[in-house]
Design an enzyme around this catalytic site. Structure first.
Site, mmCIF file in Angstrom:
data_model
loop_
_atom_site.group_PDB
_atom_site.id
_atom_site.type_symbol
_atom_site.label_atom_id
_atom_site.label_comp_id
_atom_site.label_asym_id
_atom_site.label_seq_id
_atom_site.Cartn_x
_atom_site.Cartn_y
_atom_site.Cartn_z
ATOM 1 C CD GLU A 142 -115.786 -2.242 -9.224
ATOM 2 O OE1 GLU A 142 -116.170 -2.316 -10.411
ATOM 3 O OE2 GLU A 142 -116.015 -3.134 -8.390
ATOM 4 C CD GLU B 71 -121.314 -6.111 -9.999
ATOM 5 O OE1 GLU B 71 -121.717 -7.054 -10.698
ATOM 6 O OE2 GLU B 71 -120.359 -5.379 -10.313
HETATM 7 O O1 G3I Z 1 -107.004 -14.160 -18.079
HETATM 8 C C1 G3I Z 1 -107.814 -14.706 -19.132
HETATM 9 C C2 G3I Z 1 -106.950 -15.062 -20.308
HETATM 10 O O2 G3I Z 1 -106.067 -16.087 -19.929
HETATM 11 C C3 G3I Z 1 -107.864 -15.500 -21.464
HETATM 12 O O3 G3I Z 1 -107.080 -15.721 -22.591
HETATM 13 C C4 G3I Z 1 -108.886 -14.428 -21.791
HETATM 14 C C5 G3I Z 1 -109.858 -14.875 -22.871
HETATM 15 O O4 G3I Z 1 -111.087 -14.242 -22.748
HETATM 16 O O5 G3I Z 1 -109.625 -14.177 -20.616
HETATM 17 C C6 G3I Z 1 -108.843 -13.679 -19.541
HETATM 18 O O6 G3I Z 1 -109.641 -13.456 -18.426
HETATM 19 C C7 G3I Z 1 -110.485 -12.317 -18.510
HETATM 20 C C8 G3I Z 1 -110.130 -11.394 -17.352
HETATM 21 O O7 G3I Z 1 -111.054 -10.325 -17.305
HETATM 22 C C9 G3I Z 1 -108.727 -10.807 -17.477
HETATM 23 O O8 G3I Z 1 -108.644 -10.003 -18.606
HETATM 24 C C10 G3I Z 1 -111.912 -12.811 -18.376
HETATM 25 O O9 G3I Z 1 -112.279 -13.551 -19.522
HETATM 26 C C11 G3I Z 1 -112.845 -11.619 -18.216
HETATM 27 O O10 G3I Z 1 -114.142 -12.100 -17.916
HETATM 28 C C12 G3I Z 1 -112.375 -10.745 -17.068
HETATM 29 O O11 G3I Z 1 -113.225 -9.642 -17.001
HETATM 30 C C13 G3I Z 1 -113.221 -8.959 -15.758
HETATM 31 C C14 G3I Z 1 -114.655 -8.873 -15.271
HETATM 32 O O12 G3I Z 1 -114.722 -8.046 -14.112
HETATM 33 C C15 G3I Z 1 -115.205 -10.249 -14.887
HETATM 34 O O13 G3I Z 1 -114.477 -10.795 -13.828
HETATM 35 C C16 G3I Z 1 -112.642 -7.577 -16.001
HETATM 36 O O14 G3I Z 1 -111.237 -7.688 -16.280
HETATM 37 C C17 G3I Z 1 -112.834 -6.714 -14.770
HETATM 38 O O15 G3I Z 1 -112.461 -5.392 -15.048
HETATM 39 C C18 G3I Z 1 -114.300 -6.729 -14.370
HETATM 40 O O16 G3I Z 1 -114.431 -5.979 -13.163
HETATM 41 C C19 G3I Z 1 -115.753 -5.775 -12.710
HETATM 42 C C20 G3I Z 1 -115.710 -5.834 -11.200
HETATM 43 O O17 G3I Z 1 -115.130 -7.043 -10.764
HETATM 44 C C21 G3I Z 1 -117.092 -5.656 -10.597
HETATM 45 N N1 G3I Z 1 -117.707 -4.424 -11.089
HETATM 46 C C22 G3I Z 1 -117.729 -4.276 -12.544
HETATM 47 C C23 G3I Z 1 -116.330 -4.418 -13.115
HETATM 48 C C24 G3I Z 1 -116.322 -4.189 -14.609
HETATM 49 O O18 G3I Z 1 -117.059 -5.170 -15.259
#
Ligand code: G3I
Length: 455
Positions: A314, A200
């Site tokens: 994705e 990105e």
């Molecule tokens: O694991 C922690 C947990 O311990 C905590 O209690 C909780 C509180 O918010 O957060 C958890 O982590 C989260 C993680 O997902 C697992 O659920 C993060 O906050 C959250 O930011 C994270 O979001 C991910 C996001 O990327 C940012 O990394 C999404 O799961 C994931 O689906 C998303 O994937 C992205 C791709 O990497 C790139 N393209 C877009 C796609 C969708 O946004």
């Protein structure tokens, strides 16, 4: 300075939950022996040879049973018939703790990608430490189920650890990025199908003529960070297909046409400078009702002429704008799957398609930012909240089957940019045991880079 307290806790590792670990191993063993296929009744037709379900079932109101979608009737089996890799993003905690999740992934995917476990925030508890345990879990699971693995990702403006902002400066950013890629890509060298090296990097709202996103990497290193990332990745892993991955480039809206053009120009610039790049990832986060357009097809074909592969990395289809009627939502989501995948999988340089998750139970689309206003779970994936196949499953499977009529025969005709180290296909032969032997899993997998990372 290394954070001694954090390192000690990582070396000890979290308490192991034997019960869930046992479940994980059981599911792993079951699927290694043939997955859900082992439970299929005799006489189940192989893909393309039996009566099949046909597109009619999805609208018939008859709930499909597991045997109609697993084993030889799985996405994975149909994909294998057509020389395709299909799979999904996975969560190691669910692979470990939820047998339905693990067995569905084992049954349906011949390629997986850790949804979050390889991101900086997951791997880098402190500037001097790496914690590979969760990522290793995914790789071990995949190898024991004869699945390939994509790496996501080495360089992104999101999912950076909290210490990044206060620790990384213009003076040390290039070295930190280099060390990160050497360590992470180096750890899995020769074992991964591909890496999203840069994720990105384009933002159409950017004021820059090159369209580069105003990201920490751009600010700290300058536009050369992409080249640095790709070159370092190739040095660290001579066989993984190096990918530039982006979203919002699928449709023929003015904004997406613009962004797709910027991505194309970026890729052309990289190629012109001899930067090793093998593929472009089209993320494919779509909305129900989205229709693929000629612009994307042209883009894919242009990349083909540049000898680049295209990965659908994705895919999911949100239904957040539709009313709460499951049949209506499912039909619209499935139509988008069918139209999109049928168009894309007809292209010979599109050999890989992953959905962003396998079940509606764990989709990022149910998170606070994108959830439906009525609070109902989205149905964006091949399996719903309760692991029932959705109409999108059948649409995806039909699209896979439709490839037979149009695709080039045989395996992937493309080689990675650098031929050193053998073909990606040969990775299949490497076993999970092979992987484990080379790793330091038992010690909790911490590498202290304090001596080589300048912070
Ligand atoms: O694991 C922690 C947990 O311990 C905590 O209690 C909780 C509180 O918010 O957060 C958890 O982590 C989260 C993680 O997902 C697992 O659920 C993060 O906050 C959250 O930011 C994270 O979001 C991910 C996001 O990327 C940012 O990394 C999404 O799961 C994931 O689906 C998303 O994937 C992205 C791709 O990497 C790139 N393209 C877009 C796609 C969708 O946004």
């Amino acid at each position: 300075m290394p954070d001694v307290k954090a390192r000690a806790s990582l070396e000890t590792g979290p308490p192991t939950n034997l019960k869930t670990r046992r479940g994980f191993l059981k599911a792993a063993a079951r699927a290694a022996a043939g997955g859900l296929a082992a439970y299929l009744p005799p006489g189940c037709a192989a893909p393309g040879t039996g009566p099949g379900l046909g597109p009619g079932l999805e609208s018939s109101g008859i709930a499909p049973t597991l045997t109609q979608v697993s084993g030889p009737r799985s996405l994975r089996a149909h994909a294998a018939e057509h020389g395709l890799l299909v799979g999904c993003a996975v969560n190691p905690d669910k692979l470990d703790g939820e047998p339905d999740y693990a067995s569905t992934v084992a049954d349906q995917a011949n390629i997986v990608v850790p949804e979050n476990a390889l991101k900086w925030a997951a791997l880098r508890p402190t500037p001097s430490q790496f914690d590979f345990r969760k990522a290793d879990d995914v790789v071990v699971f995949a190898f024991s189920h004869q699945q390939k693995v994509r790496g996501h990702n080495l360089c992104w403006h999101e999912a950076l650890p909290a210490w990044f902002r206060t620790t990384v400066t213009r003076d040390n950013a290039a070295q930190l990025l280099t060390e990160h890629i050497r360590t992470v890509a180096g750890r899995y060298a020769g074992k991964l199908h591909s890496w999203d090296v840069v994720n990105e990097a384009i933002d159409v709202k950017s004021a820059r003529p090159d369209g580069l996103r105003d990201s920490p990497w751009l600010e700290l290193i300058g536009p050369g960070y992409l080249e640095l990332a790709f070159r370092t990745a190739r040095e660290a892993d001579g066989t993984a297909l190096l990918t530039y991955n982006d979203y919002g480039i699928e449709l023929d809206t003015p904004e997406q046409i613009d962004k797709r053009g910027q991505v194309m120009m970026l890729v052309r610039r990289l190629q012109a400078r001899g930067v090793p790049i093998d593929a472009v990832g089209v993320q494919s986060h779509l909305s129900a009702g989205d229709a693929p357009g000629a612009g994307l097809l042209h883009f894919v074909r242009e990349l083909h002429d540049m000898r680049l592969q295209v990965f659908i990395t994705e895919l999911d289809v949100n239904d957040r704008k539709l009313p709460d009627s499951v049949p209506e939502r499912d039909a619209a989501v499935a139509k988008t799957y069918r139209d999109y995948l049928t168009m894309m999988l007809a292209e010979p340089n599109v050999n890989v398609a992953l959905t962003w998750g396998i079940t509606g139970r764990y989709t990022w689309l149910n998170g606070p930012k994108y959830a439906r206003a009525d609070g109902k779970p989205e149905r964006p994936l091949p399996f719903d909240y309760d692991y029932n196949p959705t109409p999108a499953f059948f649409a995806e499977r039909d699209a896979i089957d439709s490839r037979r009529r149009t695709a080039l025969p045989g395996a992937n005709p493309y080689a990675p940019f650098s031929p050193s180290g053998g073909s990606p296909q040969s990775q299949e032969k490497r076993s999970a045991l092979d992987f484990d032997r080379g790793s330091d899993r038992k010690s909790g997998v911490v590498r202290n880079l304090a001596s080589s990372v300048s912070v």
